[in-house]
Design a protein around this motif. Sequence first.
Motif, PDB file in Angstrom:
ATOM      1  N   PHE A  81      -3.318  -8.075  -9.784  1.00 30.72           N
ATOM      2  CA  PHE A  81      -2.167  -8.550  -9.012  1.00 30.72           C
ATOM      3  C   PHE A  81      -1.001  -8.899  -9.934  1.00 30.72           C
ATOM      4  O   PHE A  81       0.156  -8.599  -9.635  1.00 30.72           O
ATOM      5  CB  PHE A  81      -2.563  -9.776  -8.189  1.00 30.72           C
ATOM      6  CG  PHE A  81      -1.436 -10.372  -7.395  1.00 30.72           C
ATOM      7  CD1 PHE A  81      -1.107  -9.866  -6.147  1.00 30.72           C
ATOM      8  CD2 PHE A  81      -0.710 -11.449  -7.889  1.00 30.72           C
ATOM      9  CE1 PHE A  81      -0.060 -10.408  -5.415  1.00 30.72           C
ATOM     10  CE2 PHE A  81       0.327 -11.999  -7.165  1.00 30.72           C
ATOM     11  CZ  PHE A  81       0.661 -11.477  -5.922  1.00 30.72           C
ATOM     12  N   ALA A  82      -1.308  -9.545 -11.057  1.00 28.85           N
ATOM     13  CA  ALA A  82      -0.257  -9.983 -11.988  1.00 28.85           C
ATOM     14  C   ALA A  82       0.524  -8.809 -12.556  1.00 28.85           C
ATOM     15  O   ALA A  82       1.709  -8.959 -12.898  1.00 28.85           O
ATOM     16  CB  ALA A  82      -0.875 -10.804 -13.116  1.00 28.85           C
ATOM     17  N   THR A  83      -0.112  -7.643 -12.665  1.00 26.24           N
ATOM     18  CA  THR A  83       0.558  -6.479 -13.248  1.00 26.24           C
ATOM     19  C   THR A  83       0.932  -5.431 -12.194  1.00 26.24           C
ATOM     20  O   THR A  83       1.335  -4.326 -12.550  1.00 26.24           O
ATOM     21  CB  THR A  83      -0.342  -5.823 -14.308  1.00 26.24           C
ATOM     22  OG1 THR A  83      -1.592  -5.432 -13.706  1.00 26.24           O
ATOM     23  CG2 THR A  83      -0.623  -6.791 -15.452  1.00 26.24           C
ATOM     24  N   LEU A  84       0.801  -5.792 -10.919  1.00 29.56           N
ATOM     25  CA  LEU A  84       1.077  -4.833  -9.851  1.00 29.56           C
ATOM     26  C   LEU A  84       2.554  -4.439  -9.836  1.00 29.56           C
ATOM     27  O   LEU A  84       3.434  -5.291  -9.838  1.00 29.56           O
ATOM     28  CB  LEU A  84       0.690  -5.430  -8.496  1.00 29.56           C
ATOM     29  CG  LEU A  84       0.959  -4.546  -7.265  1.00 29.56           C
ATOM     30  CD1 LEU A  84       0.128  -3.279  -7.327  1.00 29.56           C
ATOM     31  CD2 LEU A  84       0.669  -5.315  -5.979  1.00 29.56           C
ATOM     32  N   ARG A  85       2.806  -3.129  -9.822  1.00 32.86           N
ATOM     33  CA  ARG A  85       4.159  -2.601  -9.712  1.00 32.86           C
ATOM     34  C   ARG A  85       4.180  -1.522  -8.630  1.00 32.86           C
ATOM     35  O   ARG A  85       3.188  -0.829  -8.410  1.00 32.86           O
ATOM     36  CB  ARG A  85       4.623  -2.000 -11.050  1.00 32.86           C
ATOM     37  CG  ARG A  85       4.724  -3.005 -12.177  1.00 32.86           C
ATOM     38  CD  ARG A  85       5.819  -4.029 -11.930  1.00 32.86           C
ATOM     39  NE  ARG A  85       5.942  -4.993 -13.013  1.00 32.86           N
ATOM     40  CZ  ARG A  85       5.308  -6.156 -13.060  1.00 32.86           C
ATOM     41  NH1 ARG A  85       4.456  -6.489 -12.086  1.00 32.86           N
ATOM     42  NH2 ARG A  85       5.487  -6.984 -14.073  1.00 32.86           N
ATOM     43  N   GLN A  86       5.322  -1.357  -8.003  1.00 27.94           N
ATOM     44  CA  GLN A  86       5.432  -0.384  -6.923  1.00 27.94           C
ATOM     45  C   GLN A  86       5.189   1.029  -7.420  1.00 27.94           C
ATOM     46  O   GLN A  86       4.477   1.811  -6.788  1.00 27.94           O
ATOM     47  CB  GLN A  86       6.805  -0.477  -6.255  1.00 27.94           C
ATOM     48  CG  GLN A  86       6.968   0.489  -5.086  1.00 27.94           C
ATOM     49  CD  GLN A  86       8.361   0.481  -4.506  1.00 27.94           C
ATOM     50  OE1 GLN A  86       9.205  -0.329  -4.890  1.00 27.94           O
ATOM     51  NE2 GLN A  86       8.632   1.394  -3.585  1.00 27.94           N
ATOM     52  N   GLY A  87       5.779   1.371  -8.556  1.00 31.83           N
ATOM     53  CA  GLY A  87       5.567   2.704  -9.122  1.00 31.83           C
ATOM     54  C   GLY A  87       5.933   3.804  -8.133  1.00 31.83           C
ATOM     55  O   GLY A  87       7.022   3.822  -7.570  1.00 31.83           O
ATOM     56  N   ASN A  88       4.980   4.702  -7.876  1.00 32.45           N
ATOM     57  CA  ASN A  88       5.213   5.825  -6.964  1.00 32.45           C
ATOM     58  C   ASN A  88       4.875   5.502  -5.513  1.00 32.45           C
ATOM     59  O   ASN A  88       4.957   6.384  -4.650  1.00 32.45           O
ATOM     60  CB  ASN A  88       4.397   7.048  -7.415  1.00 32.45           C
ATOM     61  CG  ASN A  88       4.859   7.603  -8.748  1.00 32.45           C
ATOM     62  OD1 ASN A  88       6.056   7.588  -9.045  1.00 32.45           O
ATOM     63  ND2 ASN A  88       3.933   8.078  -9.565  1.00 32.45           N
ATOM     64  N   LEU A  89       4.486   4.273  -5.242  1.00 31.69           N
ATOM     65  CA  LEU A  89       4.158   3.886  -3.873  1.00 31.69           C
ATOM     66  C   LEU A  89       5.434   3.690  -3.059  1.00 31.69           C
ATOM     67  O   LEU A  89       6.460   3.267  -3.594  1.00 31.69           O
ATOM     68  CB  LEU A  89       3.365   2.582  -3.864  1.00 31.69           C
ATOM     69  CG  LEU A  89       2.047   2.537  -4.642  1.00 31.69           C
ATOM     70  CD1 LEU A  89       1.464   1.123  -4.602  1.00 31.69           C
ATOM     71  CD2 LEU A  89       1.046   3.526  -4.052  1.00 31.69           C
ATOM     72  N   ASN A  90       5.364   3.998  -1.752  1.00 28.93           N
ATOM     73  CA  ASN A  90       6.480   3.608  -0.902  1.00 28.93           C
ATOM     74  C   ASN A  90       6.311   2.128  -0.548  1.00 28.93           C
ATOM     75  O   ASN A  90       5.291   1.513  -0.894  1.00 28.93           O
ATOM     76  CB  ASN A  90       6.577   4.494   0.344  1.00 28.93           C
ATOM     77  CG  ASN A  90       5.338   4.408   1.226  1.00 28.93           C
ATOM     78  OD1 ASN A  90       4.743   3.333   1.403  1.00 28.93           O
ATOM     79  ND2 ASN A  90       4.937   5.529   1.807  1.00 28.93           N
ATOM     80  N   ILE A  91       7.291   1.545   0.139  1.00 33.48           N
ATOM     81  CA  ILE A  91       7.245   0.107   0.398  1.00 33.48           C
ATOM     82  C   ILE A  91       6.035  -0.284   1.237  1.00 33.48           C
ATOM     83  O   ILE A  91       5.370  -1.289   0.951  1.00 33.48           O
ATOM     84  CB  ILE A  91       8.545  -0.357   1.087  1.00 33.48           C
ATOM     85  CG1 ILE A  91       9.723  -0.259   0.110  1.00 33.48           C
ATOM     86  CG2 ILE A  91       8.417  -1.796   1.582  1.00 33.48           C
ATOM     87  CD1 ILE A  91       9.580  -1.141  -1.115  1.00 33.48           C
ATOM     88  N   GLU A  92       5.706   0.494   2.248  1.00 38.18           N
ATOM     89  CA  GLU A  92       4.550   0.183   3.097  1.00 38.18           C
ATOM     90  C   GLU A  92       3.270   0.147   2.272  1.00 38.18           C
ATOM     91  O   GLU A  92       2.431  -0.749   2.434  1.00 38.18           O
ATOM     92  CB  GLU A  92       4.419   1.206   4.223  1.00 38.18           C
ATOM     93  CG  GLU A  92       5.529   1.154   5.268  1.00 38.18           C
ATOM     94  CD  GLU A  92       5.435  -0.068   6.171  1.00 38.18           C
ATOM     95  OE1 GLU A  92       4.406  -0.761   6.115  1.00 38.18           O
ATOM     96  OE2 GLU A  92       6.384  -0.324   6.925  1.00 38.18           O
TER      97      GLU A  92
END
Length: 216
Positions: A81-92
Amino acid sequence: MDVTATPMETLLKRFQLFKLPTLKGAENAVDCESWLEDIDQLFDSLDYSDDHRISLVVHQLQEFYKRFFPISYRKDKGAEFATLRQGNLNIEEYVAKFDSLLKFVPHIADNEEKKTDQFINGLKPEIFTLVNTRRPDNFVDAMNQAKGAEADTGASHSFISKQFVLMHALPSEPLPAIVVVTSPLGGGIVSMKLVRNCELCFEWNMIELDFIVLGL
């Protein structure tokens, strides 16, 4: 006996004397409803108050949580969780991933400001800039603004004027194919050049974008 004055340990001991129905995780909705009815009937037979019922349910859920999510697993998920980034994910997709890990970091889940900051900081740079400048009040507000920003940045191409390119001596290269940009007023503009890796700074956040050159 005055049940309201009974210590938690005694309540739990009496409760555990009975053969408690259990859930193994593979039950359907009907099985879960039956389990709740059995537990409720047991509480009735023990004449427990609503406060005591809530305390016991919370205790049972905590034990369930500890059993199925050991400390090492929770630590790993907390680090993820601490390193979670959106990256290639869409917002949903990013929101779904964020929510799935949030339960492993209760110190953030219970703090609206920290939760909101963590969510915003993990967004893509271009979406982060748009959301952060609007200063959302809470997590839901930040999430909705991120969805709007994603729509705003969803255009298939970004453009830059030929005059700007010449004025700042920006290097350009031929496009792999000719691009025709249609104007809302009718007609179109032909472009054959591309400027790569243009650095844009928004509130000290640097992002890089490729721009199609328009001969405006």
